[in-house]
Write a protein that holds these residues in place. Sequence first.
Motif, short mmCIF file in Angstrom:
data_model
loop_
_atom_site.label_atom_id
_atom_site.label_comp_id
_atom_site.label_asym_id
_atom_site.label_seq_id
_atom_site.Cartn_x
_atom_site.Cartn_y
_atom_site.Cartn_z
N ASP A 128 0.82 -1.22 0.00
CA ASP A 128 0.00 0.00 0.00
C ASP A 128 0.86 1.28 0.00
OD1 ASP A 128 -2.47 1.24 -0.15
OD2 ASP A 128 -2.63 1.48 2.01
N ARG A 129 1.88 1.27 -0.85
CA ARG A 129 2.75 2.43 -0.97
C ARG A 129 2.24 3.36 -2.07
NH1 ARG A 129 7.99 0.63 0.80
NH2 ARG A 129 7.52 -0.60 2.65
N SER A 130 2.55 4.63 -1.94
CA SER A 130 2.20 5.59 -2.99
C SER A 130 3.16 5.40 -4.16
CB SER A 130 2.31 7.02 -2.45
OG SER A 130 3.68 7.34 -2.24
N VAL A 131 2.85 6.05 -5.27
CA VAL A 131 3.74 5.99 -6.44
C VAL A 131 5.11 6.54 -6.07
CG1 VAL A 131 4.13 6.93 -8.75
CG2 VAL A 131 1.87 6.06 -8.13
N ASP A 132 5.13 7.68 -5.37
CA ASP A 132 6.41 8.29 -4.99
C ASP A 132 7.21 7.41 -4.05
OD1 ASP A 132 6.00 10.51 -6.58
OD2 ASP A 132 5.06 11.67 -4.97
N GLU A 133 6.53 6.77 -3.08
CA GLU A 133 7.22 5.88 -2.15
C GLU A 133 7.79 4.67 -2.89
OE1 GLU A 133 4.68 6.59 1.97
OE2 GLU A 133 3.89 5.23 0.45
N THR A 134 7.00 4.12 -3.81
CA THR A 134 7.45 2.98 -4.60
C THR A 134 8.66 3.37 -5.44
OG1 THR A 134 5.20 2.08 -4.67
CG2 THR A 134 6.74 1.28 -6.33
N ALA A 135 8.60 4.55 -6.04
CA ALA A 135 9.72 5.02 -6.87
C ALA A 135 10.99 5.16 -6.03
CB ALA A 135 9.36 6.36 -7.51
N ARG A 136 10.86 5.75 -4.85
CA ARG A 136 12.02 5.90 -3.96
C ARG A 136 12.56 4.53 -3.55
NH1 ARG A 136 9.20 10.11 -1.90
NH2 ARG A 136 8.35 8.91 -0.18
N GLU A 137 11.66 3.63 -3.21
CA GLU A 137 12.06 2.29 -2.76
C GLU A 137 12.86 1.55 -3.84
OE1 GLU A 137 11.67 -0.95 0.13
OE2 GLU A 137 10.83 1.06 0.31
N LEU A 138 12.44 1.70 -5.09
CA LEU A 138 13.08 0.98 -6.18
C LEU A 138 14.16 1.80 -6.89
CD1 LEU A 138 9.96 -0.77 -7.73
CD2 LEU A 138 11.67 -1.74 -6.18
N GLY A 139 14.26 3.08 -6.54
CA GLY A 139 15.28 3.92 -7.17
C GLY A 139 14.98 4.24 -8.63
N ILE A 140 13.68 4.40 -8.96
CA ILE A 140 13.29 4.74 -10.33
C ILE A 140 12.36 5.95 -10.28
CG2 ILE A 140 13.56 2.38 -11.20
CD1 ILE A 140 10.58 1.95 -10.95
N ALA A 141 12.04 6.50 -11.44
CA ALA A 141 11.18 7.67 -11.52
C ALA A 141 9.72 7.29 -11.27
CB ALA A 141 11.31 8.31 -12.90
N PRO A 142 8.92 8.21 -10.70
CA PRO A 142 7.50 7.94 -10.49
C PRO A 142 6.77 7.56 -11.79
CG PRO A 142 8.15 9.86 -9.23
CD PRO A 142 9.33 9.50 -10.10
N GLY A 143 7.15 8.20 -12.88
CA GLY A 143 6.53 7.85 -14.17
C GLY A 143 6.80 6.41 -14.56
N SER A 144 7.98 5.93 -14.24
CA SER A 144 8.32 4.53 -14.53
C SER A 144 7.46 3.59 -13.69
CB SER A 144 9.79 4.27 -14.25
OG SER A 144 10.61 5.04 -15.11
N VAL A 145 7.25 3.96 -12.43
CA VAL A 145 6.39 3.13 -11.56
C VAL A 145 5.00 3.04 -12.17
CG1 VAL A 145 5.25 3.00 -9.31
CG2 VAL A 145 7.66 3.62 -9.45
N LYS A 146 4.46 4.19 -12.59
CA LYS A 146 3.11 4.20 -13.19
C LYS A 146 3.07 3.30 -14.42
CE LYS A 146 2.07 8.87 -11.65
NZ LYS A 146 1.82 10.25 -12.09
N ARG A 147 4.10 3.35 -15.24
CA ARG A 147 4.15 2.55 -16.46
C ARG A 147 4.23 1.06 -16.12
NH1 ARG A 147 2.33 2.68 -21.47
NH2 ARG A 147 3.25 0.91 -22.49
N TYR A 148 5.11 0.71 -15.17
CA TYR A 148 5.23 -0.70 -14.79
C TYR A 148 3.91 -1.22 -14.21
CZ TYR A 148 10.32 -0.80 -15.42
OH TYR A 148 11.59 -0.77 -15.94
#
Length: 182
Positions: A128-148
């Motif tokens: 239940d992480r936000s897009v920004d939290e997920t991006a930080r956790e994985l070291g990628i951009a928020p846009g990449s998280v949204k795409r994945y």
Amino acid sequence: MAAHWEHVVTRLVAERGPALTRYAALLCGDDEEARDLVQDALAATFGRLRNGFEVEQAEAYVRRAIANRFLDRARRRQRWQRIRPLVVPHERLDSGSTRTGAHLDMAARLERLSPRERACIVLRYYEDRSVDETARELGIAPGSVKRYVSDAMGKLRTQLADEESGSGGGPHRRDASGREAR
């Protein structure tokens, strides 16, 4: 007398160990590998960080280490499969665990996703992480998280639709000749 970090790791394993293992299992799809991921992440985290943090902070470090180790292992496997002359499919046997059929089905569906897609789905919807939290956790951009996440959800929807159309007794099921079967 034990150092403060030893008390932190003891409490973390006692209080959050099962949750960390479930998190790792969702990422890698295998209970044994999940336990290995957690153990490696604990060793890496507490091998470097000794004092100055509590259980909650330590858990965040360990979760990040689990995700990083999962992605590293997946990259290594992919590299190896590219150079390996013969690819032998890995046959996974049910360990007799008490997981339900639905849980096993979802684990199998997650296994068909790429490692990044799986990591994004697990972090966004299981953790239940936000897009920004997920991006930080994985070291990628928020846009990449949204795409994945978008790509993974599309693949999961397709898998579910294929399963429903293949297993249902609905009016659109077809026989071997391509005609509608009843």
